[in-house]
Motif scaffolding. Structure first.
Motif, PDB file in Angstrom:
ATOM      1  N   ARG A 147     -29.461   7.229  24.844  1.00 40.57           N
ATOM      2  CA  ARG A 147     -30.446   7.762  23.870  1.00 40.57           C
ATOM      3  C   ARG A 147     -31.603   6.809  23.832  1.00 40.57           C
ATOM      4  O   ARG A 147     -31.585   5.669  24.114  1.00 40.57           O
ATOM      5  N   ILE A 148     -32.749   7.578  24.209  1.00 41.64           N
ATOM      6  CA  ILE A 148     -34.354   6.856  23.789  1.00 41.64           C
ATOM      7  C   ILE A 148     -34.668   6.860  22.569  1.00 41.64           C
ATOM      8  O   ILE A 148     -34.771   7.779  22.003  1.00 41.64           O
ATOM      9  N   THR A 149     -34.979   5.521  22.166  1.00 42.43           N
ATOM     10  CA  THR A 149     -35.611   5.248  20.720  1.00 42.43           C
ATOM     11  C   THR A 149     -36.838   4.504  21.091  1.00 42.43           C
ATOM     12  O   THR A 149     -37.155   3.778  21.986  1.00 42.43           O
ATOM     13  N   ASP A 150     -37.571   4.605  19.697  1.00 40.55           N
ATOM     14  CA  ASP A 150     -38.822   3.784  19.766  1.00 40.55           C
ATOM     15  C   ASP A 150     -38.183   2.105  18.911  1.00 40.55           C
ATOM     16  O   ASP A 150     -37.416   1.952  18.942  1.00 40.55           O
ATOM     17  N   THR A 151     -39.529   1.544  18.750  1.00 41.63           N
ATOM     18  CA  THR A 151     -39.279   0.399  18.089  1.00 41.63           C
ATOM     19  C   THR A 151     -40.375   0.245  16.915  1.00 41.63           C
ATOM     20  O   THR A 151     -41.033   1.070  16.524  1.00 41.63           O
ATOM     21  N   ARG A 152     -40.442  -0.815  16.289  1.00 39.96           N
ATOM     22  CA  ARG A 152     -41.393  -0.939  15.186  1.00 39.96           C
ATOM     23  C   ARG A 152     -42.718  -1.462  15.848  1.00 39.96           C
ATOM     24  O   ARG A 152     -43.728  -1.451  14.865  1.00 39.96           O
ATOM     25  N   LYS A 153     -43.016  -1.101  17.004  1.00 39.77           N
ATOM     26  CA  LYS A 153     -44.397  -1.434  17.442  1.00 39.77           C
ATOM     27  C   LYS A 153     -45.257  -0.465  17.477  1.00 39.77           C
ATOM     28  O   LYS A 153     -45.591   0.381  18.310  1.00 39.77           O
ATOM     29  N   THR A 154     -45.624  -0.029  16.090  1.00 45.13           N
ATOM     30  CA  THR A 154     -46.229   1.265  15.862  1.00 45.13           C
ATOM     31  C   THR A 154     -47.496   0.764  15.300  1.00 45.13           C
ATOM     32  O   THR A 154     -47.864  -0.499  14.958  1.00 45.13           O
ATOM     33  N   GLY A 157     -49.630   1.665   9.491  1.00 47.40           N
ATOM     34  CA  GLY A 157     -50.047   2.989   8.812  1.00 47.40           C
ATOM     35  C   GLY A 157     -50.063   4.268   9.231  1.00 47.40           C
ATOM     36  O   GLY A 157     -49.907   5.162   8.530  1.00 47.40           O
ATOM     37  N   LEU A 158     -49.454   4.291  10.524  1.00 48.05           N
ATOM     38  CA  LEU A 158     -49.294   5.589  11.404  1.00 48.05           C
ATOM     39  C   LEU A 158     -47.861   5.569  11.749  1.00 48.05           C
ATOM     40  O   LEU A 158     -47.582   6.624  12.446  1.00 48.05           O
ATOM     41  N   ARG A 159     -46.940   4.931  11.171  1.00 46.06           N
ATOM     42  CA  ARG A 159     -45.666   4.904  11.657  1.00 46.06           C
ATOM     43  C   ARG A 159     -44.801   6.218  11.684  1.00 46.06           C
ATOM     44  O   ARG A 159     -44.160   6.776  12.376  1.00 46.06           O
ATOM     45  N   VAL A 160     -45.053   6.862  10.253  1.00 44.21           N
ATOM     46  CA  VAL A 160     -44.462   7.960  10.108  1.00 44.21           C
ATOM     47  C   VAL A 160     -44.987   9.267  11.125  1.00 44.21           C
ATOM     48  O   VAL A 160     -44.030   9.932  11.411  1.00 44.21           O
ATOM     49  N   LEU A 161     -45.968   9.078  11.296  1.00 39.44           N
ATOM     50  CA  LEU A 161     -46.611  10.335  12.476  1.00 39.44           C
ATOM     51  C   LEU A 161     -46.090  10.012  13.722  1.00 39.44           C
ATOM     52  O   LEU A 161     -45.532  10.728  14.376  1.00 39.44           O
ATOM     53  N   GLU A 162     -46.205   8.494  14.190  1.00 41.69           N
ATOM     54  CA  GLU A 162     -45.878   8.064  15.451  1.00 41.69           C
ATOM     55  C   GLU A 162     -44.430   8.352  15.803  1.00 41.69           C
ATOM     56  O   GLU A 162     -43.954   8.872  16.678  1.00 41.69           O
ATOM     57  N   ARG A 163     -43.524   8.256  14.766  1.00 39.73           N
ATOM     58  CA  ARG A 163     -42.002   8.264  14.859  1.00 39.73           C
ATOM     59  C   ARG A 163     -41.620   9.701  14.947  1.00 39.73           C
ATOM     60  O   ARG A 163     -40.793  10.060  15.839  1.00 39.73           O
ATOM     61  N   TYR A 164     -42.608  10.575  14.156  1.00 42.18           N
ATOM     62  CA  TYR A 164     -42.330  11.879  14.205  1.00 42.18           C
ATOM     63  C   TYR A 164     -42.494  12.610  15.725  1.00 42.18           C
ATOM     64  O   TYR A 164     -41.822  13.312  16.165  1.00 42.18           O
ATOM     65  N   ALA A 165     -43.774  11.922  16.138  1.00 44.07           N
ATOM     66  CA  ALA A 165     -43.919  12.282  17.522  1.00 44.07           C
ATOM     67  C   ALA A 165     -42.988  12.128  18.704  1.00 44.07           C
ATOM     68  O   ALA A 165     -42.769  12.655  19.670  1.00 44.07           O
ATOM     69  N   VAL A 166     -42.304  10.802  18.308  1.00 41.80           N
ATOM     70  CA  VAL A 166     -41.170  10.508  19.229  1.00 41.80           C
ATOM     71  C   VAL A 166     -40.082  11.455  19.213  1.00 41.80           C
ATOM     72  O   VAL A 166     -39.458  11.825  20.259  1.00 41.80           O
ATOM     73  N   ARG A 167     -39.854  12.012  18.090  1.00 42.17           N
ATOM     74  CA  ARG A 167     -38.730  13.037  18.068  1.00 42.17           C
ATOM     75  C   ARG A 167     -39.058  14.421  18.507  1.00 42.17           C
ATOM     76  O   ARG A 167     -38.308  14.952  18.981  1.00 42.17           O
ATOM     77  N   CYS A 168     -40.450  14.720  18.378  1.00 47.44           N
ATOM     78  CA  CYS A 168     -40.922  15.859  19.068  1.00 47.44           C
ATOM     79  C   CYS A 168     -40.804  15.783  20.731  1.00 47.44           C
ATOM     80  O   CYS A 168     -40.702  16.682  21.262  1.00 47.44           O
ATOM     81  N   GLY A 170     -38.089  14.520  22.090  1.00 43.60           N
ATOM     82  CA  GLY A 170     -36.868  14.509  22.290  1.00 43.60           C
ATOM     83  C   GLY A 170     -36.100  12.885  22.026  1.00 43.60           C
ATOM     84  O   GLY A 170     -35.032  12.690  22.272  1.00 43.60           O
ATOM     85  N   GLY A 171     -36.807  11.962  21.660  1.00 40.00           N
ATOM     86  CA  GLY A 171     -36.154  10.648  21.333  1.00 40.00           C
ATOM     87  C   GLY A 171     -35.681  10.661  20.090  1.00 40.00           C
ATOM     88  O   GLY A 171     -35.814  11.483  19.491  1.00 40.00           O
ATOM     89  N   ALA A 172     -35.414   9.429  19.783  1.00 42.07           N
ATOM     90  CA  ALA A 172     -34.561   9.020  18.457  1.00 42.07           C
ATOM     91  C   ALA A 172     -35.551   7.983  17.922  1.00 42.07           C
ATOM     92  O   ALA A 172     -36.092   7.256  18.644  1.00 42.07           O
ATOM     93  N   ASN A 173     -35.280   7.710  16.491  1.00 46.55           N
ATOM     94  CA  ASN A 173     -35.735   6.556  15.795  1.00 46.55           C
ATOM     95  C   ASN A 173     -34.882   5.315  15.457  1.00 46.55           C
ATOM     96  O   ASN A 173     -33.973   5.545  15.251  1.00 46.55           O
ATOM     97  N   HIS A 174     -35.434   4.280  15.995  1.00 48.33           N
ATOM     98  CA  HIS A 174     -34.952   3.018  15.502  1.00 48.33           C
ATOM     99  C   HIS A 174     -35.000   2.796  14.035  1.00 48.33           C
ATOM    100  O   HIS A 174     -35.300   3.585  13.439  1.00 48.33           O
ATOM    101  N   ARG A 175     -34.638   1.654  13.478  1.00 47.08           N
ATOM    102  CA  ARG A 175     -34.587   1.512  11.794  1.00 47.08           C
ATOM    103  C   ARG A 175     -36.417   1.660  11.710  1.00 47.08           C
ATOM    104  O   ARG A 175     -36.988   1.265  12.548  1.00 47.08           O
ATOM    105  N   PHE A 176     -36.573   2.290  10.554  1.00 53.08           N
ATOM    106  CA  PHE A 176     -38.008   2.651  10.120  1.00 53.08           C
ATOM    107  C   PHE A 176     -38.628   1.415   9.711  1.00 53.08           C
ATOM    108  O   PHE A 176     -39.799   1.161  10.022  1.00 53.08           O
ATOM    109  N   SER A 177     -37.749   0.321   8.872  1.00 50.96           N
ATOM    110  CA  SER A 177     -38.832  -1.004   8.715  1.00 50.96           C
ATOM    111  C   SER A 177     -37.787  -1.965   8.355  1.00 50.96           C
ATOM    112  O   SER A 177     -36.469  -1.783   8.601  1.00 50.96           O
TER     113      SER A 177
END
Length: 310
Positions: A147-154, A157-168, A170-177
């Motif tokens: 599974r491809i996931t992001d990190t907290r290197k966002t 102020g834009l983390r919620v948008l950038e992590r949504y984009a990762v899901r768009c 086809g990736g998954a999210n690591h811990r949000f905070s």
């Protein structure tokens, strides 16, 4: 409520609700901050040049191919400056598109469209770039189970948008905070053990005992020698940081299903397929969000050629 072509940080936003995966309140907060930054006292260019009652239709066009993300952000930006604007999304979030595709169309007060233009473009270009890059990584590990996931290197102020984009993409999210899960990294372990590896299992067990049963516990290791002591503490996920391909494969074999295995470090489009082939469960990639280049999208005023000629 603000009138068309103006922006008031305290005004309400009469727009349609966003999809549940992209919180409306977070989107509104980002847009209000961005519009306040971009036009703190209004858009004097449009106010000087454009008659207040002028109407305009503009099309969000793709100059390059990609994967779309941020459609509802585009809608929200336009609705925030002109509540009566009519915005049509022509491509769904998560959909791939070729160059030349019309992604969305807006008709509304001309001043309002021009006021929202740059903020909307900045966000949608970045979100679509992230979705596009994520989709490239996801395609390269297809069939491996990784599974491809992001990190907290966002972007702050834009983390919620950038992590949504990762899901768009086809990736998954690591811990949000930092509040969501325990992730003990090398600096944490150095403080805890005082540099004595023999203490690793005991200190991790003591830390785990303080947690509720639903809290995920992950530990980063940077050597094969740390794997057994960490596993002995009963962690949920073990992160193999900057391991070679041979070490990753050996690490997966050593863990043998006792914990989820995450690979991190030195991941790029050239290496991700081989990393996935080692059998790791998760591949976390900071580059999904921290170093993408905005996708080339443009907002073009749609001219009525026949009316202009007449």
């Amino acid at each position: 409520m603000s009138s068309p072509g103006t922006f008031s940080p305290g005004s309400s936003s009469p727009r349609t609700a966003l999809a549940g995966t992209l919180p409306e309140t977070a989107v509104t907060a980002v847009l209000r901050m961005a519009l306040q930054e971009d036009a703190p006292y209004g858009d004097i260019t449009s106010q000087t040049l454009i008659p207040a009652a002028s109407r305009a239709t503009a099309v969000l066009n793709a100059r390059v191919p990609g994967v779309f993300s941020g459609g509802e952000v585009f809608v929200a930006a336009m609705k925030l400056t002109d509540p009566d604007a009519v915005v049509e999304l022509l491509v769904n979030d998560g959909a791939a598109f070729p160059a030349g595709t019309a992604l969305a169309r807006v008709t509304g007060n001309a001043r309002a469209v021009l006021l929202a233009e740059r903020v909307a473009l900045n966000l949608v270009q970045r979100m679509s770039a992230i979705a596009t890059r994520t989709a490239e990584f996801v395609a390269l590990v297809e069939g491996t189970g990784a599974r491809i996931t992001d990190t907290r290197k966002t972007t702050p102020g834009l983390r919620v948008l950038e992590r949504y984009a990762v899901r768009c993409g086809g990736g998954a999210n690591h811990r949000f905070s930092l509040s969501d899960a325990v992730l003990a990294k090398d600096n944490h372990l150095a403080v805890l053990t005082g540099g004595d590896p023999a203490r690793l299992t005991a200190v991790l067990r003591g830390a785990k005992a303080q947690l509720g049963h639903t809290t995920h516990f992950e530990v980063e290791v940077d050597s094969m020698e740390q794997i057994e002591p960490v596993l002995a503490a009963g962690v949920d996920t073990i992160m193999l940081d900057n391991f070679s391909l041979a070490e990753l494969a050996a690490g997966v074999a050593l863990v043998a299903g006792r914990a989820r295995v995450e690979a991190s470090g030195n991941v790029n489009l050239a290496t991700v397929g081989d990393i996935a082939a080692t059998g790791v469960d998760v591949i976390s990639i900071g580059g999904l969000t921290h170093s993408v280049v905005a996708l080339d999208l443009g907002l073009d005023i749609e001219l009525d050629i026949e009316a202009k000629a007449g």
